[in-house]
Enzyme design. Structure first.
Site, short mmCIF file in Angstrom:
data_model
loop_
_atom_site.label_atom_id
_atom_site.label_comp_id
_atom_site.label_asym_id
_atom_site.label_seq_id
_atom_site.Cartn_x
_atom_site.Cartn_y
_atom_site.Cartn_z
CE LYS A 232 0.69 -39.92 23.91
NZ LYS A 232 1.08 -41.33 23.78
CD GLU A 308 8.69 -34.10 37.21
OE1 GLU A 308 9.94 -34.19 37.22
OE2 GLU A 308 8.04 -33.64 38.17
N GLY A 310 14.48 -35.57 31.01
CA GLY A 310 15.61 -36.49 31.13
C GLY A 310 16.66 -36.04 32.12
CB CYS A 342 14.04 -39.64 34.34
SG CYS A 342 13.17 -39.90 35.88
CD GLU A 439 17.50 -39.50 29.69
OE1 GLU A 439 16.91 -39.01 28.72
OE2 GLU A 439 17.02 -39.53 30.83
#
Ligand SMILES: NC(=O)c1ccc[n+]([C@@H]2O[C@H](COP(=O)([O-])OP(=O)(O)OC[C@H]3O[C@@H](n4cnc5c(N)ncnc54)[C@H](O)[C@@H]3O)[C@@H](O)[C@H]2O)c1
Length: 541
Positions: A232, A308, A310, A342, A439
């Site tokens: 996706k 995987e 931030g 990231c 972040e």
């Protein structure tokens, strides 16, 4: 230990240092936190220039299921927009639960009955190598699509992302025929084999900040091991994955092995993560969504999940460092890809003895950063991905100013159209400020002062994240101390963002679970099976 050899390797050879960007006027009203010179005016406004026509046509906008491009079952479409203007590039088929169901059913058939898992590993290897060759042949189109959909400078996608994605596919093609099990000794007359088997149907959900590279990191190892995949794409950037997936079929991938379903997170993504027919889920995205994915897996079939997520990565500059080099590396570590990484070095810790010089030079470097149309030669920074991120970033700027950090330069939008943000530098940032904790995912550098190694280790580790860190020093001892003490998945010493396909990547703490790239990623797509057979009168045990 030569800091002189420092390198920023994601874009080695990029060389985009240029003239002062044509940008805008800073409108912050918190003048008491501005250093002299923070207010900048520019002669032109890149966000207001007529956008350059991308040198590519959009060919594929539908779901890729069973080797064919098809509409969503609902017939629905959604727009993918040009970050330079916010205008629609194309309408893309919007996959949802029903489409995920048919994609997973096709993947199951491809895995249970199809030729892919039954091909020799060498044949799989050759398909992936042919795909890499096709990526090279179509590199210009791929780079242009990636830049158009994601707002990334064309020089970046052409020189870094397309070659790196291609290299990643070749790397995993090389692994295809080198995946083998073990024979292990047991206490008794038994022949014990450990088979490393394919895992089955892998669901993969990728973000918008590196759509092409994330495709390669995920699809490469999954296919090399012989699995079927349902991928996706992120709703903001569906185009490059659809394009390269068509090339993968041209390279000889049997129909049904790879499905690509563009769509939204809670609908298509949620359906994939909670599907009972998916044997493994690999996700890259925010920590918040990562938690949802784990929950969906737990509530459905307990499929193993790799995440995987931030980061809030420290970049530590010691007082023995060459300040000019440290400034440049710290600048690239944060501003690369519009700050949408990231592993962005988003907390620049600088030793107090070089701090003032570092801040002054970081300001000058940020002001030289070339912001503009990603298709224009020499541009280092394009627009942010969309209006939502753009607003979020400017909200963090306000929070930094209100919280008492010193806005050294930048802080505003560029132009009046699209999502361009000025390269921004904050100094005097304190650990408890929001800009030092959360972040930001934008071109906002936060510089913090420190006095000694133990202190910076403690402060650098005082976060829920643990993705990466940069260390800049000429002392081998300091580098070794920091490399071991920092609780992160990657430490780059006198370099940053080195993303070789063979190097594992992933996070400690809330930056993720598991590793991608290198041999480590193969483990994500293999099951381990023990086969025990009695031995009658064996010659040896
Ligand atoms: N650690 C890494 O390797 C790495 C790499 C790139 C980006 N990131 C992280 O990704 C984030 C930015 O990407 P983003 O904003 O697209 O993240 P996001 O979590 O919003 O979206 C990522 C993907 O998850 C899907 N998604 C969203 N909600 C979902 C749900 N409820 N169920 C299933 N799927 C869902 C999205 O559609 C998209 O495809 C940042 O936090 C960044 O640090 C991490």
């Amino acid at each position: 230990m030569a800091a002189r050899r420092a390198s920023f390797s994601f874009l080695s050879g990029h060389g985009l240092l240029g003239r002062t960007p044509a940008t805008s006027l800073l409108r912050s009203d918190s003048a008491r936190h501005l250093l002299p010179g923070a207010l900048r005016r520019f002669s032109t406004e890149p966000g207001d220039e007529e956008p350059i026509k991308p040198p590519v046509e959009v060919k594929y906008t539908q779901l890729l299921i069973n080797g064919n491009f098809v509409d969503a079952a609902s017939g629905k479409t959604f727009p993918t927009a040009d970050p330079r203007t916010g205008e629609v590039i194309a309408r893309v088929a919007e996959g949802d639960e029903e489409d995920i169901n048919r994609a997973v059913a096709a993947a199951r058939r491809a895995f249970d009955e199809g030729p892919w898992p039954r091909m020799t590993a060498y044949e799989r290897c050759r398909v992936l190598l042919r795909f890499a060759d096709l990526m090279e042949r179509h590199a210009d189109e791929i780079a242009a699509l990636e830049s158009w959909d994601g707002g990334k400078p064309l020089e970046q996608t052409a020189r870094a992302e397309v070659p790196m994605a291609t290299r990643c596919m070749r790397y995993y093609a090389g692994w295809a025929d080198k995946i083998h099990g073990l024979v292990v000794p047991a206490d008794g007359p038994h022949h014990v084999q450990v088979l490393h088997e394919l895992i089955g149907v892998a669901g993969q959900i990728i973000p918008w900040n590196f759509p092409l590279l994330m495709f390669a990191w995920k699809v490469g190892p999954a296919l090399a091991c012989g699995n079927a995949v349902v991928l996706k794409t992120a709703e903001q950037t569906p185009l490059s994955a659809l394009y390269v997936a068509s090339l993968l079929h041209e390279a000889g991938l049997p129909d049904g092995v790879l499905k690509v379903v563009p769509g939204f997170g809670p609908t298509a993504g949620g359906a994939l993560a909670s599907h009972m027919g998916v044997d493994k889920l690999a996700f890259t995205g925010s920590t918040g969504t990562g938690k949802i994915i784990l929950e969906l897996s737990a509530r459905s079939n307990l499929k193993p999940v790799t995440l995987e997520l931030g980061g809030k990565s420290p970049f530590i500059v010691m007082d023995d460092a060459d300040v000019d080099q440290a400034v440049e590396l710290a600048h690239q570590a944060l501003f690369f890809n519009q700050g949408q990484c990231c592993c962005a070095g988003s907390r620049t810790f600088v030793h107090e003895r070089v701090y003032d010089e570092f801040v002054e030079k970081s300001k000058a470097r940020a002001e030289r950063r070339v912001v503009g149309d990603p298709f224009k030669k020499g541009v280092e920074q394009g627009p942010q991905i969309d209006g939502q991120q753009f607003k979020k970033i400017l909200g963090y700027v306000k929070s930094g100013v209100d919280g008492g950090a010193t806005l050294v330069t930048g802080g505003d939008r560029v132009g009046s159209r699209g999502f361009y943000v000025q390269p921004t530098v904050f100094a005097d940032v304190q650990d408890e400020m929001k800009i030092a904790q959360e972040e930001i995912f934008g071109p906002i550098q936060s510089i913090l002062k420190f006095r000694e190694v133990g202190e910076v280790v403690r402060r650098a580790n005082a976060t829920h994240y643990g993705l990466a860190a940069g260390v800049f020093t000429t002392s081998l001892d300091t580098a070794n101390t920091l490399a071991r003490a920092l609780r992160v998945g990657s430490v780059w010493v006198n370099c940053y963002d080195v993303f070789d396909a063979a190097i594992p990547f992933g996070g400690y703490k809330m930056s993720g679970i598991g590793r991608e790239k290198g041999a480590y990623s193969l483990r994500n797509y293999l099951q381990t099976k023990a086969v025990v057979t009695p031995l009658n009168d064996p010659a040896w045990l």
